[in-house]
Design an enzyme around this catalytic site. Structure first.
Site, PDB file in Angstrom:
ATOM      1  N   LYS A  13       0.840  -1.219   0.000  1.00 40.23           N
ATOM      2  CA  LYS A  13       0.000   0.000   0.000  1.00 40.23           C
ATOM      3  C   LYS A  13       0.872   1.265   0.000  1.00 40.23           C
ATOM      4  O   LYS A  13       0.695   2.138  -0.834  1.00 40.23           O
ATOM      5  CB  LYS A  13      -0.928   0.034   1.228  1.00 40.23           C
ATOM      6  CG  LYS A  13      -1.921  -1.114   1.306  1.00 40.23           C
ATOM      7  CD  LYS A  13      -2.854  -0.953   2.491  1.00 40.23           C
ATOM      8  CE  LYS A  13      -2.149  -0.907   3.832  1.00 40.23           C
ATOM      9  NZ  LYS A  13      -1.499  -2.170   4.229  1.00 40.23           N
ATOM     10  N   ARG A  88      -9.532   1.421   8.271  1.00 43.26           N
ATOM     11  CA  ARG A  88      -9.055   0.078   8.612  1.00 43.26           C
ATOM     12  C   ARG A  88     -10.113  -0.726   9.348  1.00 43.26           C
ATOM     13  O   ARG A  88      -9.849  -1.854   9.750  1.00 43.26           O
ATOM     14  CB  ARG A  88      -7.801   0.189   9.471  1.00 43.26           C
ATOM     15  CG  ARG A  88      -6.505  -0.103   8.717  1.00 43.26           C
ATOM     16  CD  ARG A  88      -5.352   0.105   9.651  1.00 43.26           C
ATOM     17  NE  ARG A  88      -4.179  -0.634   9.275  1.00 43.26           N
ATOM     18  CZ  ARG A  88      -3.186  -0.158   8.542  1.00 43.26           C
ATOM     19  NH1 ARG A  88      -3.253   1.043   8.014  1.00 43.26           N
ATOM     20  NH2 ARG A  88      -2.127  -0.901   8.313  1.00 43.26           N
ATOM     21  N   ARG A 127      11.937  -6.247   5.430  1.00 42.68           N
ATOM     22  CA  ARG A 127      11.998  -4.809   5.747  1.00 42.68           C
ATOM     23  C   ARG A 127      12.604  -4.610   7.144  1.00 42.68           C
ATOM     24  O   ARG A 127      13.326  -3.649   7.376  1.00 42.68           O
ATOM     25  CB  ARG A 127      10.604  -4.188   5.669  1.00 42.68           C
ATOM     26  CG  ARG A 127      10.631  -2.700   5.987  1.00 42.68           C
ATOM     27  CD  ARG A 127       9.327  -2.008   5.656  1.00 42.68           C
ATOM     28  NE  ARG A 127       8.266  -2.420   6.554  1.00 42.68           N
ATOM     29  CZ  ARG A 127       7.002  -2.042   6.424  1.00 42.68           C
ATOM     30  NH1 ARG A 127       6.654  -1.265   5.424  1.00 42.68           N
ATOM     31  NH2 ARG A 127       6.093  -2.434   7.274  1.00 42.68           N
ATOM     32  N   ARG A 133      11.910  -1.546  11.817  1.00 45.28           N
ATOM     33  CA  ARG A 133      10.667  -1.033  12.397  1.00 45.28           C
ATOM     34  C   ARG A 133      10.203  -1.903  13.549  1.00 45.28           C
ATOM     35  O   ARG A 133      10.195  -3.138  13.436  1.00 45.28           O
ATOM     36  CB  ARG A 133       9.580  -0.985  11.307  1.00 45.28           C
ATOM     37  CG  ARG A 133       9.148   0.426  10.965  1.00 45.28           C
ATOM     38  CD  ARG A 133       8.275   0.444   9.757  1.00 45.28           C
ATOM     39  NE  ARG A 133       6.922  -0.075  10.014  1.00 45.28           N
ATOM     40  CZ  ARG A 133       5.931   0.065   9.157  1.00 45.28           C
ATOM     41  NH1 ARG A 133       6.116   0.693   8.008  1.00 45.28           N
ATOM     42  NH2 ARG A 133       4.740  -0.411   9.446  1.00 45.28           N
ATOM     43  N   ARG A 144      -0.717  -8.234  13.619  1.00 45.96           N
ATOM     44  CA  ARG A 144      -1.241  -7.288  12.618  1.00 45.96           C
ATOM     45  C   ARG A 144      -2.104  -8.014  11.590  1.00 45.96           C
ATOM     46  O   ARG A 144      -3.123  -7.495  11.136  1.00 45.96           O
ATOM     47  CB  ARG A 144      -0.088  -6.569  11.927  1.00 45.96           C
ATOM     48  CG  ARG A 144       0.576  -5.535  12.830  1.00 45.96           C
ATOM     49  CD  ARG A 144       1.965  -5.170  12.354  1.00 45.96           C
ATOM     50  NE  ARG A 144       1.982  -4.488  11.085  1.00 45.96           N
ATOM     51  CZ  ARG A 144       3.096  -4.306  10.370  1.00 45.96           C
ATOM     52  NH1 ARG A 144       4.251  -4.766  10.796  1.00 45.96           N
ATOM     53  NH2 ARG A 144       3.040  -3.661   9.223  1.00 45.96           N
TER      54      ARG A 144
HETATM   55  P1  B4P Z   1       3.866  -1.884   2.302  1.00 50.18           P
HETATM   56  O1  B4P Z   1       2.697  -2.774   2.185  1.00 50.18           O
HETATM   57  O2  B4P Z   1       3.942  -0.731   1.358  1.00 50.18           O
HETATM   58  O3  B4P Z   1       3.858  -1.565   3.815  1.00 50.18           O
HETATM   59  P2  B4P Z   1       3.038  -0.503   4.617  1.00 50.18           P
HETATM   60  O4  B4P Z   1       2.366   0.507   3.781  1.00 50.18           O
HETATM   61  O5  B4P Z   1       4.039  -0.012   5.549  1.00 50.18           O
HETATM   62  O6  B4P Z   1       1.847  -1.306   5.275  1.00 50.18           O
HETATM   63  P3  B4P Z   1       1.491  -1.519   6.766  1.00 50.18           P
HETATM   64  O7  B4P Z   1       0.061  -1.878   6.772  1.00 50.18           O
HETATM   65  O8  B4P Z   1       2.453  -2.536   7.280  1.00 50.18           O
HETATM   66  O9  B4P Z   1       1.835  -0.202   7.565  1.00 50.18           O
HETATM   67  P4  B4P Z   1       1.043   1.105   7.971  1.00 50.18           P
HETATM   68  O10 B4P Z   1       2.068   2.165   8.021  1.00 50.18           O
HETATM   69  O11 B4P Z   1      -0.137   1.360   7.103  1.00 50.18           O
HETATM   70  O12 B4P Z   1       5.291  -2.598   2.087  1.00 50.18           O
HETATM   71  C1  B4P Z   1       5.841  -3.542   2.947  1.00 50.18           C
HETATM   72  C2  B4P Z   1       7.205  -4.024   2.437  1.00 50.18           C
HETATM   73  O13 B4P Z   1       7.026  -4.778   1.259  1.00 50.18           O
HETATM   74  C3  B4P Z   1       8.180  -2.910   2.084  1.00 50.18           C
HETATM   75  O14 B4P Z   1       9.458  -3.260   2.548  1.00 50.18           O
HETATM   76  C4  B4P Z   1       8.169  -2.862   0.567  1.00 50.18           C
HETATM   77  O15 B4P Z   1       9.392  -2.441   0.006  1.00 50.18           O
HETATM   78  C5  B4P Z   1       7.889  -4.303   0.226  1.00 50.18           C
HETATM   79  N1  B4P Z   1       7.169  -4.452  -1.043  1.00 50.18           N
HETATM   80  C6  B4P Z   1       6.123  -3.697  -1.474  1.00 50.18           C
HETATM   81  N2  B4P Z   1       5.712  -4.139  -2.676  1.00 50.18           N
HETATM   82  C7  B4P Z   1       6.499  -5.221  -2.996  1.00 50.18           C
HETATM   83  C8  B4P Z   1       6.556  -6.113  -4.119  1.00 50.18           C
HETATM   84  N3  B4P Z   1       5.712  -6.011  -5.154  1.00 50.18           N
HETATM   85  N4  B4P Z   1       7.480  -7.099  -4.085  1.00 50.18           N
HETATM   86  C9  B4P Z   1       8.336  -7.218  -3.045  1.00 50.18           C
HETATM   87  N5  B4P Z   1       8.347  -6.394  -1.974  1.00 50.18           N
HETATM   88  C10 B4P Z   1       7.427  -5.407  -1.947  1.00 50.18           C
HETATM   89  O16 B4P Z   1       0.490   0.790   9.424  1.00 50.18           O
HETATM   90  C11 B4P Z   1       1.348   0.586  10.528  1.00 50.18           C
HETATM   91  C12 B4P Z   1       0.546   0.660  11.831  1.00 50.18           C
HETATM   92  O17 B4P Z   1      -0.009   1.998  12.006  1.00 50.18           O
HETATM   93  C13 B4P Z   1      -0.690  -0.258  11.968  1.00 50.18           C
HETATM   94  O18 B4P Z   1      -0.334  -1.560  12.382  1.00 50.18           O
HETATM   95  C14 B4P Z   1      -1.519   0.508  13.048  1.00 50.18           C
HETATM   96  O19 B4P Z   1      -1.021   0.279  14.341  1.00 50.18           O
HETATM   97  C15 B4P Z   1      -1.269   1.974  12.696  1.00 50.18           C
HETATM   98  N6  B4P Z   1      -2.333   2.489  11.801  1.00 50.18           N
HETATM   99  C16 B4P Z   1      -2.153   2.899  10.512  1.00 50.18           C
HETATM  100  N7  B4P Z   1      -3.326   3.302   9.984  1.00 50.18           N
HETATM  101  C17 B4P Z   1      -4.270   3.134  10.966  1.00 50.18           C
HETATM  102  C18 B4P Z   1      -5.685   3.335  11.021  1.00 50.18           C
HETATM  103  N8  B4P Z   1      -6.394   3.781   9.953  1.00 50.18           N
HETATM  104  N9  B4P Z   1      -6.331   3.059  12.181  1.00 50.18           N
HETATM  105  C19 B4P Z   1      -5.660   2.617  13.252  1.00 50.18           C
HETATM  106  N10 B4P Z   1      -4.318   2.384  13.257  1.00 50.18           N
HETATM  107  C20 B4P Z   1      -3.630   2.634  12.123  1.00 50.18           C
END
Ligand code: B4P
Length: 187
Positions: A13, A88, A127, A133, A144
């Site tokens: 995402k 979410r 990652r 992280r 998660r």
């Molecule tokens: P991503 O999937 O891009 O990871 P993310 O956006 O960080 O998602 P996540 O859900 O984990 O985190 P968020 O910050 O939203 O990529 C993951 C990895 O995969 C990276 O290393 C990337 O390089 C790699 N990758 C991507 N595409 C690839 C491909 N095609 N092939 C290989 N590798 C690839 O949320 C973090 C925390 O914040 C949540 O757990 C929660 O506690 C809080 N939070 C966020 N939004 C919230 C909400 N709306 N409500 C409540 N809590 C919230």
């Protein structure tokens, strides 16, 4: 374009939101990034968020909803936005409806990036080696994914029922996934 990005943690995402937003010319708004910036800045919001994020739980809705409401009211969101990681759960989705109604606008699409749990777990563990992280450890990733299944996955049916759902396969190279997203959105 006014769209949200759905998908399990690690589906891509954040990765794809930045690329898509640049192509479309709208801001990518990541609730996770805003929380992490607050954690790094040592703010009160950051202290609250860290407690939940490091346990793999969702930050409470009242905190998250207020933060998104403020962000969507900023000038750069007026012509469109890509929301990454929000909503979410159903409560946040209902609140987003209210925010958009107050702004007099509507969602164009709910884009879901799909990926199986083995793949996303491997990505997040990779990652962890690079970025260190706190929420990318194995037990927290498991938590998660449980939270995703219980709270976020039902949003697929929620937005499908409104005819807004666009599903894109998140497996494969990052560029390939971006191309799939662009073509799915243009059709
Ligand atoms: P991503 O999937 O891009 O990871 P993310 O956006 O960080 O998602 P996540 O859900 O984990 O985190 P968020 O910050 O939203 O990529 C993951 C990895 O995969 C990276 O290393 C990337 O390089 C790699 N990758 C991507 N595409 C690839 C491909 N095609 N092939 C290989 N590798 C690839 O949320 C973090 C925390 O914040 C949540 O757990 C929660 O506690 C809080 N939070 C966020 N939004 C919230 C909400 N709306 N409500 C409540 N809590 C919230």
């Amino acid at each position: 374009m006014r769209a949200i990005l759905l998908g399990p943690p690690g589906a891509g995402k954040g990765t794809q939101a930045a690329r898509l937003a640049e192509r479309v010319g709208v801001p990518a708004i990541s609730t996770g990034d805003i929380f992490r910036a607050n954690v790094n800045g040592g703010t009160e919001l950051g202290r609250t968020a860290q407690e939940y994020m490091s346990a793999g739980a969702l930050v409470p809705d009242e905190v998250t909803n207020a933060m998104v409401r403020d962000r969507l009211a900023q000038d750069d969101s007026a012509a469109g936005f890509l929301l990454d990681g929000y909503p979410r759960n159903t409560e946040q989705a209902v609140e987003l409806d209210t925010m958009l109604a107050d702004l007099g606008v509507a969602l164009d699409a709910a884009i879901e990036i799909t990926a199986d749990f083995d793949e996303v777990t491997n990505r997040l563990l990779r990652r962890a080696e690079i970025e260190g992280r706190a929420d990318d450890t194995e037990p927290v990733i498991r938590k998660r994914l449980e939270v995703y299944s219980a709270s976020t996955a039902p949003l697929t049916a929620f937005y499908d029922g409104r005819g807004l759902l666009v599903q894109v396969d998140g497996l494969g190279a990052i560029d390939e996934v971006t191309d799939r997203l662009v073509s799915a959105l243009s059709s």
